[in-house]
Motif scaffolding. Structure first.
Motif, mmCIF file in Angstrom:
data_model
loop_
_atom_site.group_PDB
_atom_site.id
_atom_site.type_symbol
_atom_site.label_atom_id
_atom_site.label_comp_id
_atom_site.label_asym_id
_atom_site.label_seq_id
_atom_site.Cartn_x
_atom_site.Cartn_y
_atom_site.Cartn_z
ATOM 1 N N ARG A 93 43.847 24.588 5.260
ATOM 2 C CA ARG A 93 44.826 23.571 5.676
ATOM 3 C C ARG A 93 44.240 22.572 6.662
ATOM 4 O O ARG A 93 44.486 21.372 6.568
ATOM 5 C CB ARG A 93 46.027 24.281 6.291
ATOM 6 N N ASP A 94 43.442 23.039 7.609
ATOM 7 C CA ASP A 94 42.919 22.160 8.652
ATOM 8 C C ASP A 94 41.878 21.173 8.141
ATOM 9 O O ASP A 94 41.571 20.199 8.821
ATOM 10 C CB ASP A 94 42.331 22.985 9.793
ATOM 11 N N ASN A 95 41.315 21.411 6.973
ATOM 12 C CA ASN A 95 40.270 20.539 6.443
ATOM 13 C C ASN A 95 40.750 19.606 5.342
ATOM 14 O O ASN A 95 39.949 18.852 4.785
ATOM 15 C CB ASN A 95 39.106 21.383 5.920
ATOM 16 N N PRO A 112 32.043 24.550 4.259
ATOM 17 C CA PRO A 112 32.742 25.395 3.285
ATOM 18 C C PRO A 112 33.587 26.476 3.962
ATOM 19 O O PRO A 112 33.460 26.728 5.158
ATOM 20 C CB PRO A 112 31.601 26.023 2.493
ATOM 21 N N ILE A 113 34.435 27.093 3.173
ATOM 22 C CA ILE A 113 35.272 28.188 3.671
ATOM 23 C C ILE A 113 34.403 29.394 4.017
ATOM 24 O O ILE A 113 34.605 30.051 5.024
ATOM 25 C CB ILE A 113 36.334 28.563 2.619
ATOM 26 N N VAL A 118 51.543 22.635 2.039
ATOM 27 C CA VAL A 118 50.253 22.630 2.735
ATOM 28 C C VAL A 118 50.345 23.477 4.001
ATOM 29 O O VAL A 118 49.384 24.153 4.379
ATOM 30 C CB VAL A 118 49.796 21.187 3.038
ATOM 31 N N ALA A 119 51.500 23.462 4.657
ATOM 32 C CA ALA A 119 51.679 24.271 5.867
ATOM 33 C C ALA A 119 51.579 25.764 5.570
ATOM 34 O O ALA A 119 51.266 26.553 6.467
ATOM 35 C CB ALA A 119 53.023 23.959 6.513
ATOM 36 N N GLN A 120 51.812 26.162 4.321
ATOM 37 C CA GLN A 120 51.735 27.571 3.950
ATOM 38 C C GLN A 120 50.328 28.007 3.545
ATOM 39 O O GLN A 120 50.080 29.197 3.370
ATOM 40 C CB GLN A 120 52.691 27.856 2.795
ATOM 41 N N PRO A 177 37.421 17.057 1.910
ATOM 42 C CA PRO A 177 36.156 16.310 1.971
ATOM 43 C C PRO A 177 35.070 17.139 2.651
ATOM 44 O O PRO A 177 35.355 18.047 3.425
ATOM 45 C CB PRO A 177 36.512 15.080 2.801
ATOM 46 N N ASN A 178 33.858 16.821 2.356
ATOM 47 C CA ASN A 178 32.700 17.471 2.976
ATOM 48 C C ASN A 178 32.710 18.981 2.790
ATOM 49 O O ASN A 178 32.373 19.732 3.701
ATOM 50 C CB ASN A 178 32.612 17.134 4.471
#
Length: 136
Positions: A74-76, A108-109, A66-68, A102-103
């Motif tokens: 990653r933050d969401n 969205p991205i 996940v860190a990659q 979530p959400n």
């Protein structure tokens, strides 16, 4: 006259492409975490501690994967209790790793276009979630 529709189709394709690619990256992370966890050396652990060792190894691997991931993804992610053990029918223990964004519809991205009374374009899923399981 067709120009707005062509642009909308191209924008929709780009948004869906990035959404599916984000979900693919999340799925690759949980798949790799599960497969990494199955390489626990059984000779070093007692039979009663195998499940704990597998779960810890999966959580460690998933945290590294996940860190990659890109920061916007990653933050969401909701990674609380991402990997754990489940018992399915027949008493078989299964390692299950999952990630949830979530959400996604509200955060969205890629931003969606708002057309007032017509709504948002393109329509997006409420959340992105992936999981992987393996019996050990």
């Amino acid at each position: 006259m067709l120009f707005p529709f062509v642009i909308a189709m191209l924008y929709g394709a780009a948004v869906y492409g990035l959404t599916f690619f984000a979900q693919y990256r999340m799925q690759a992370a949980v798949d790799t975490a599960v497969s990494t966890a199955l390489y626990v050396d059984r000779s070093e652990n007692q039979a009663s501690n195998i499940g704990t060792a597998v779960s810890q190894r999966a959580n460690t691997a998933l945290a590294g994967l996940v860190a990659q991931l890109p920061e916007s993804l990653r933050d969401n992610l909701n990674t609380a209790s991402a990997c754990g053990l489940e018992t399915i029918a027949g008493g078989v223990e299964v390692l299950r790793c999952s990630l949830v964004y979530p959400n996604y519809q509200t955060n969205p991205i890629v931003p969606v276009l708002s057309f007032g009374m017509l709504g948002d374009f393109p329509p997006l899923p409420a959340q992105l979630d992936v999981d992987a399981r393996a019996a050990f």
